[in-house]
Design a protein around this motif. Sequence first.
Motif, PDB file in Angstrom:
ATOM      1  N   CYS A  85       0.838  -1.219   0.009  1.00  0.00           N
ATOM      2  CA  CYS A  85      -0.086  -0.133  -0.066  1.00  0.00           C
ATOM      3  C   CYS A  85       0.841   1.268  -0.018  1.00  0.00           C
ATOM      4  CB  CYS A  85      -0.772   0.030   1.324  1.00  0.00           C
ATOM      5  SG  CYS A  85      -2.093  -1.181   1.318  1.00  0.00           S
ATOM      6  N   THR A  86       0.322   2.302  -0.377  1.00  0.00           N
ATOM      7  CA  THR A  86       0.854   3.520  -0.585  1.00  0.00           C
ATOM      8  C   THR A  86      -0.237   4.580  -0.462  1.00  0.00           C
ATOM      9  OG1 THR A  86       2.600   2.716  -2.407  1.00  0.00           O
ATOM     10  CG2 THR A  86       2.245   5.354  -2.082  1.00  0.00           C
ATOM     11  N   LEU A  87       0.438   5.797   0.460  1.00  0.00           N
ATOM     12  CA  LEU A  87      -0.418   6.891   0.834  1.00  0.00           C
ATOM     13  C   LEU A  87       0.615   8.126   0.236  1.00  0.00           C
ATOM     14  CD1 LEU A  87      -2.604   8.752   2.030  1.00  0.00           C
ATOM     15  CD2 LEU A  87      -1.294   8.767   4.185  1.00  0.00           C
ATOM     16  N   THR A  88       0.231   8.792  -0.698  1.00  0.00           N
ATOM     17  CA  THR A  88       0.890  10.019  -1.394  1.00  0.00           C
ATOM     18  C   THR A  88       0.173  11.302  -1.095  1.00  0.00           C
ATOM     19  OG1 THR A  88       1.963   8.257  -3.050  1.00  0.00           O
ATOM     20  CG2 THR A  88       1.873  10.724  -3.286  1.00  0.00           C
ATOM     21  N   VAL A  89       1.052  12.337  -0.426  1.00  0.00           N
ATOM     22  CA  VAL A  89       0.080  13.515  -0.178  1.00  0.00           C
ATOM     23  C   VAL A  89       0.984  14.465  -1.046  1.00  0.00           C
ATOM     24  CG1 VAL A  89      -0.146  15.273   1.288  1.00  0.00           C
ATOM     25  CG2 VAL A  89      -0.674  12.941   1.919  1.00  0.00           C
ATOM     26  N   HIS A  90       0.198  15.227  -1.982  1.00  0.00           N
ATOM     27  CA  HIS A  90       0.958  16.347  -2.744  1.00  0.00           C
ATOM     28  C   HIS A  90       0.606  17.683  -2.265  1.00  0.00           C
ATOM     29  CE1 HIS A  90       1.794  13.593  -5.889  1.00  0.00           C
ATOM     30  NE2 HIS A  90       0.592  12.971  -5.895  1.00  0.00           N
ATOM     31  N   ASP A  91       1.584  18.244  -1.563  1.00  0.00           N
ATOM     32  CA  ASP A  91       1.608  19.673  -1.022  1.00  0.00           C
ATOM     33  C   ASP A  91       2.149  20.539  -2.000  1.00  0.00           C
ATOM     34  OD1 ASP A  91       3.323  21.748   0.867  1.00  0.00           O
ATOM     35  OD2 ASP A  91       1.342  21.225   1.708  1.00  0.00           O
ATOM     36  N   SER A  92       1.671  21.903  -1.989  1.00  0.00           N
ATOM     37  CA  SER A  92       2.406  22.890  -2.829  1.00  0.00           C
ATOM     38  C   SER A  92       3.836  22.645  -2.799  1.00  0.00           C
ATOM     39  CB  SER A  92       2.066  24.289  -2.594  1.00  0.00           C
ATOM     40  OG  SER A  92       2.156  24.633  -1.372  1.00  0.00           O
ATOM     41  N   ARG A  93       4.500  22.528  -1.797  1.00  0.00           N
ATOM     42  CA  ARG A  93       6.064  22.464  -1.756  1.00  0.00           C
ATOM     43  C   ARG A  93       6.726  21.150  -1.857  1.00  0.00           C
ATOM     44  NH1 ARG A  93       3.469  25.189   2.516  1.00  0.00           N
ATOM     45  NH2 ARG A  93       3.619  23.361   3.715  1.00  0.00           N
ATOM     46  N   THR A  94       6.078  20.191  -1.492  1.00  0.00           N
ATOM     47  CA  THR A  94       6.533  18.724  -1.594  1.00  0.00           C
ATOM     48  C   THR A  94       5.743  17.535  -1.700  1.00  0.00           C
ATOM     49  OG1 THR A  94       8.008  17.328  -0.358  1.00  0.00           O
ATOM     50  CG2 THR A  94       6.264  18.296   0.865  1.00  0.00           C
ATOM     51  N   THR A  95       6.242  16.328  -2.168  1.00  0.00           N
ATOM     52  CA  THR A  95       5.314  15.172  -2.042  1.00  0.00           C
ATOM     53  C   THR A  95       5.927  14.147  -0.998  1.00  0.00           C
ATOM     54  OG1 THR A  95       5.022  15.729  -4.683  1.00  0.00           O
ATOM     55  CG2 THR A  95       4.788  13.322  -3.603  1.00  0.00           C
ATOM     56  N   ILE A  96       4.921  13.795  -0.406  1.00  0.00           N
ATOM     57  CA  ILE A  96       5.113  12.505   0.826  1.00  0.00           C
ATOM     58  C   ILE A  96       4.586  11.411   0.407  1.00  0.00           C
ATOM     59  CG2 ILE A  96       5.048  12.206   3.306  1.00  0.00           C
ATOM     60  CD1 ILE A  96       4.587  15.188   3.454  1.00  0.00           C
ATOM     61  N   ARG A  97       5.567  10.383   0.574  1.00  0.00           N
ATOM     62  CA  ARG A  97       4.823   9.051   0.079  1.00  0.00           C
ATOM     63  C   ARG A  97       5.199   8.149   1.211  1.00  0.00           C
ATOM     64  NH1 ARG A  97       6.201   8.096  -5.128  1.00  0.00           N
ATOM     65  NH2 ARG A  97       4.004   8.855  -5.525  1.00  0.00           N
ATOM     66  N   TRP A  98       4.190   7.552   1.855  1.00  0.00           N
ATOM     67  CA  TRP A  98       4.526   6.371   2.760  1.00  0.00           C
ATOM     68  C   TRP A  98       3.937   5.277   2.095  1.00  0.00           C
ATOM     69  CZ3 TRP A  98       1.884  10.850   4.192  1.00  0.00           C
ATOM     70  CH2 TRP A  98       2.565  11.549   5.215  1.00  0.00           C
ATOM     71  N   THR A  99       4.908   4.288   2.308  1.00  0.00           N
ATOM     72  CA  THR A  99       4.622   3.030   1.708  1.00  0.00           C
ATOM     73  C   THR A  99       4.758   1.866   2.801  1.00  0.00           C
ATOM     74  OG1 THR A  99       7.078   2.353   1.245  1.00  0.00           O
ATOM     75  CG2 THR A  99       5.600   3.330  -0.294  1.00  0.00           C
ATOM     76  N   ALA A 100       3.887   0.965   2.604  1.00  0.00           N
ATOM     77  CA  ALA A 100       4.113  -0.591   3.524  1.00  0.00           C
ATOM     78  C   ALA A 100       3.715  -1.654   2.561  1.00  0.00           C
ATOM     79  CB  ALA A 100       2.906  -0.419   4.754  1.00  0.00           C
ATOM     80  N   HIS A 101       4.855  -2.628   2.885  1.00  0.00           N
ATOM     81  CA  HIS A 101       4.419  -3.679   1.959  1.00  0.00           C
ATOM     82  C   HIS A 101       4.910  -5.241   3.003  1.00  0.00           C
ATOM     83  CE1 HIS A 101       8.462  -2.458   1.037  1.00  0.00           C
ATOM     84  NE2 HIS A 101       8.708  -3.748   1.070  1.00  0.00           N
ATOM     85  N   PRO A 102       4.279  -6.238   2.657  1.00  0.00           N
ATOM     86  CA  PRO A 102       4.817  -7.448   3.344  1.00  0.00           C
ATOM     87  C   PRO A 102       6.092  -7.948   2.968  1.00  0.00           C
ATOM     88  CG  PRO A 102       2.622  -7.738   2.030  1.00  0.00           C
ATOM     89  CD  PRO A 102       3.202  -6.488   1.772  1.00  0.00           C
ATOM     90  N   VAL A 103       6.792  -8.458   4.084  1.00  0.00           N
ATOM     91  CA  VAL A 103       8.031  -8.835   3.782  1.00  0.00           C
ATOM     92  C   VAL A 103       8.226 -10.220   4.931  1.00  0.00           C
ATOM     93  CG1 VAL A 103       9.185  -6.664   3.297  1.00  0.00           C
ATOM     94  CG2 VAL A 103       9.126  -7.466   5.696  1.00  0.00           C
ATOM     95  N   ARG A 104       9.275 -10.824   4.461  1.00  0.00           N
ATOM     96  CA  ARG A 104       9.640 -12.214   5.295  1.00  0.00           C
ATOM     97  C   ARG A 104      10.820 -11.844   5.739  1.00  0.00           C
ATOM     98  NH1 ARG A 104       7.564 -17.861   3.681  1.00  0.00           N
ATOM     99  NH2 ARG A 104       6.004 -17.149   5.285  1.00  0.00           N
ATOM    100  N   TYR A 105      11.032 -11.771   7.038  1.00  0.00           N
ATOM    101  CA  TYR A 105      12.494 -11.766   7.690  1.00  0.00           C
ATOM    102  C   TYR A 105      13.142 -12.941   8.176  1.00  0.00           C
ATOM    103  CZ  TYR A 105      10.784  -6.686   8.223  1.00  0.00           C
ATOM    104  OH  TYR A 105      10.235  -5.433   7.975  1.00  0.00           O
ATOM    105  N   LEU A 106      14.399 -12.888   7.914  1.00  0.00           N
ATOM    106  CA  LEU A 106      15.319 -14.081   8.337  1.00  0.00           C
ATOM    107  C   LEU A 106      15.671 -13.715   9.906  1.00  0.00           C
ATOM    108  CD1 LEU A 106      16.646 -16.499   8.087  1.00  0.00           C
ATOM    109  CD2 LEU A 106      18.827 -15.155   6.916  1.00  0.00           C
ATOM    110  N   LYS A 107      15.406 -14.465  10.775  1.00  0.00           N
ATOM    111  CA  LYS A 107      15.761 -14.083  12.008  1.00  0.00           C
ATOM    112  C   LYS A 107      17.269 -14.454  12.326  1.00  0.00           C
ATOM    113  CE  LYS A 107      11.491 -14.548  14.760  1.00  0.00           C
ATOM    114  NZ  LYS A 107      10.601 -15.214  15.612  1.00  0.00           N
ATOM    115  N   LEU A 108      17.974 -13.708  12.400  1.00  0.00           N
ATOM    116  CA  LEU A 108      19.464 -13.760  12.681  1.00  0.00           C
ATOM    117  C   LEU A 108      19.656 -13.997  13.954  1.00  0.00           C
ATOM    118  CD1 LEU A 108      20.970 -11.228  10.180  1.00  0.00           C
ATOM    119  CD2 LEU A 108      20.522 -13.598   9.826  1.00  0.00           C
ATOM    120  N   SER A 109      19.307 -13.524  14.900  1.00  0.00           N
ATOM    121  CA  SER A 109      19.757 -13.463  16.364  1.00  0.00           C
ATOM    122  C   SER A 109      18.247 -12.801  17.181  1.00  0.00           C
ATOM    123  CB  SER A 109      20.961 -12.987  16.904  1.00  0.00           C
ATOM    124  OG  SER A 109      20.849 -11.557  16.877  1.00  0.00           O
ATOM    125  N   THR A 110      18.284 -13.049  18.387  1.00  0.00           N
ATOM    126  CA  THR A 110      17.430 -12.493  19.552  1.00  0.00           C
ATOM    127  C   THR A 110      17.871 -11.492  20.324  1.00  0.00           C
ATOM    128  OG1 THR A 110      15.581 -12.677  21.071  1.00  0.00           O
ATOM    129  CG2 THR A 110      17.321 -14.314  20.910  1.00  0.00           C
TER     130      THR A 110
END
Length: 131
Positions: A85-110
């Motif tokens: 998913c992405t949320l993009t906001v266009h302001d007069s001065r800048t564009t801000i984009r938040w992204t979130a996506h599923p991943v699979r992590y390798l547990k290296l240590s705790t």
Amino acid sequence: MTKPARLLTDGFRCECWTHDPATSQPRKQLGSIDVETAHQAVRWIRIAARTLASALDEEAFTETWAWLSDGYQDTLQALTKGEPCTLTVHDSRTTIRWTAHPVRYLKLSTRQGINLPACMEKYAQPQEQRE
């Protein structure tokens, strides 16, 4: 027989990027986080968007507040289904984009002391030298 620890764990990678369309500067990453659940991912984006909302121009503020009020539900459902998913906001001065996506992590240590490897003491942080 003990059950082996899972080496892979599911989670979500969240990022926030900004870009000024008026310049040729590359986009900049404002922040990122790795979380375990879709709820945590959406919460991180909502907190960041709410924090920045008051600094946006009126149109961008209105769009952001609509997403914060109820629009985030679609994002939450999509992430729960494993969709990025992405949320993009266009302001007069800048564009801000938040992204979130599923991943699979390798547990290296705790980080829990009880489960640290035996060699941990060998590589402990040196004590600051006092003058």
